[in-house]
Design an enzyme around this catalytic site. Structure first.
Site, PDB file in Angstrom:
ATOM      1  N   CYS A 166       0.651  -1.022   0.343  1.00  0.00           N
ATOM      2  CA  CYS A 166       0.341   0.087  -0.005  1.00  0.00           C
ATOM      3  C   CYS A 166       1.162   1.289  -0.156  1.00  0.00           C
ATOM      4  CB  CYS A 166      -1.140  -0.232   0.808  1.00  0.00           C
ATOM      5  SG  CYS A 166      -0.133   0.010   2.591  1.00  0.00           S
TER       6      CYS A 166
ATOM      7  N   ARG B 259      -3.451  -0.941   5.512  1.00  0.00           N
ATOM      8  CA  ARG B 259      -3.891  -1.992   4.934  1.00  0.00           C
ATOM      9  C   ARG B 259      -3.139  -3.530   4.550  1.00  0.00           C
ATOM     10  NH1 ARG B 259      -5.151   2.369  -0.054  1.00  0.00           N
ATOM     11  NH2 ARG B 259      -2.679   2.879   0.896  1.00  0.00           N
TER      12      ARG B 259
ATOM     13  N   ASP C  65      -8.005   3.379   1.133  1.00  0.00           N
ATOM     14  CA  ASP C  65      -6.735   4.266   1.941  1.00  0.00           C
ATOM     15  C   ASP C  65      -7.850   4.433   3.270  1.00  0.00           C
ATOM     16  OD1 ASP C  65      -5.461   5.797   3.595  1.00  0.00           O
ATOM     17  OD2 ASP C  65      -4.331   7.089   1.983  1.00  0.00           O
TER      18      ASP C  65
HETATM   19  P1  4NP Z   1      -1.794   2.884   3.737  1.00  0.00           P
HETATM   20  O1  4NP Z   1      -2.479   3.911   4.429  1.00  0.00           O
HETATM   21  O2  4NP Z   1      -1.258   3.292   2.952  1.00  0.00           O
HETATM   22  O3  4NP Z   1      -3.140   1.391   3.744  1.00  0.00           O
HETATM   23  O4  4NP Z   1      -0.576   2.718   5.273  1.00  0.00           O
HETATM   24  C1  4NP Z   1      -1.681   5.404   4.797  1.00  0.00           C
HETATM   25  C2  4NP Z   1      -1.073   5.164   6.221  1.00  0.00           C
HETATM   26  C3  4NP Z   1      -0.651   6.574   5.845  1.00  0.00           C
HETATM   27  C4  4NP Z   1      -0.234   7.368   4.641  1.00  0.00           C
HETATM   28  C5  4NP Z   1      -1.186   6.846   4.323  1.00  0.00           C
HETATM   29  C6  4NP Z   1      -1.865   6.343   3.851  1.00  0.00           C
HETATM   30  N1  4NP Z   1       0.423   8.574   5.435  1.00  0.00           N
HETATM   31  O5  4NP Z   1      -0.221   9.530   4.095  1.00  0.00           O
HETATM   32  O6  4NP Z   1       0.759   9.089   5.626  1.00  0.00           O
END
Ligand code: 4NP
Length: 168
Positions: free
Chosen positions: A7, A13, A125
Site C-alpha cells: 500500500c 492496508r 486508503d
Molecule cells: P496505508 O495507509 O497506505 O494503508 O498504510 C496510509 C498510511 C499513511 C499515509 C497514507 C496512507 N500517510 O500519508 O502517511
C-alpha cells in the site's frame, strides 16, 4: 513462492492484507508460500502498524509482528506476486518495475475479489478515517484473500493477473 502486499504507508492496508493472507494460507494448508508487506512511500518506515488496523485485526484474531518498510526495486527479485491495494499503488509499482517480468508480478488485490467481474475495486486508503473504514477494509481484504487462496489452489493466479492487465 513469495507474495508481497503493498500500500502507500505500510501501516494500514498492507499489514492487514499480510496478516489475513498468512492465516488464510495456513488454514488452507498451503505450504511453500511466504508473505511480506511494504509501502511505496517511506513515511512510516520502522513503525508498528496503525492502532486502528491492529485493533480491528486483533478482534478478528490476526497477529501483527511487522514494522513499516518501503518497497525497493530489488524486492521484485524476491517476490513472485506483488499485490497492490489501490490503483495508485499499482501505478507506482509499475513505474518502479525494470522489466516486463517485474510488471507481470503486479496486480491489484481486488482482482481476486468476489465482485471482480464488475471491475476491479481498490481497497480505499483508510488513514485518518473512522473505525468503520477499517471494518470495511478487513471485510474487503478477507473476501479478496479467499479468492486469491482459491486461485492458488486451482493454479489460476497467472490467468487472473493477465486478465487484469489485458485492457491496458
Ligand atoms: P496505508 O495507509 O497506505 O494503508 O498504510 C496510509 C498510511 C499513511 C499515509 C497514507 C496512507 N500517510 O500519508 O502517511
Amino acid at each position: 513462492m513469495h507474495i508481497i502486499t503493498v500500500c502507500l504507508g505500510n501501516i494500514c492496508r498492507s499489514p492487514a492484507a499480510e496478516a489475513v493472507l498468512t492465516r488464510a494460507l495456513d488454514e488452507a494448508g498451503i505450504e511453500g508460500v511466504t508473505v511480506s508487506s511494504a509501502g511505496t512511500a517511506d513515511y512510516h518506515v520502522g513503525e508498528r502498524p496503525h492502532p486502528s488496523s491492529t485493533a480491528e485485526g486483533e478482534s478478528r484474531g490476526y497477529a501483527f509482528t511487522t514494522r513499516g518498510a518501503q518497497f525497493a526495486v530489488g524486492d521484485f527479485d524476491g517476490g513472485d506476486l506483488v499485490l497492490a491495494m489501490d490503483s495508485g499503488n499499482e501505478r507506482d509499482l509499475l513505474a518502479l518495475a525494470r522489466t516486463p517480468e517485474d510488471q507481470a508480478k503486479v496486480v491489484r488485490l481486488g482482482a481476486f475479489a468476489s465482485d471482480a467481474g464488475d471491475g476491479v475495486r481498490d481497497v480505499p486508503d483508510p488513514w485518518g478515517a473512522e473505525r468503520e473504514a477499517f471494518v470495511a477494509m478487513y471485510d474487503q481484504i478477507e473476501d479478496a484473500v479467499a479468492g486469491l487462496v482459491r486461485a492458488l489452489q486451482e493454479d489460476r493466479v497467472g490467468e487472473v493477473v493477465a486478465a487484469q492487465r489485458a485492457p491496458r
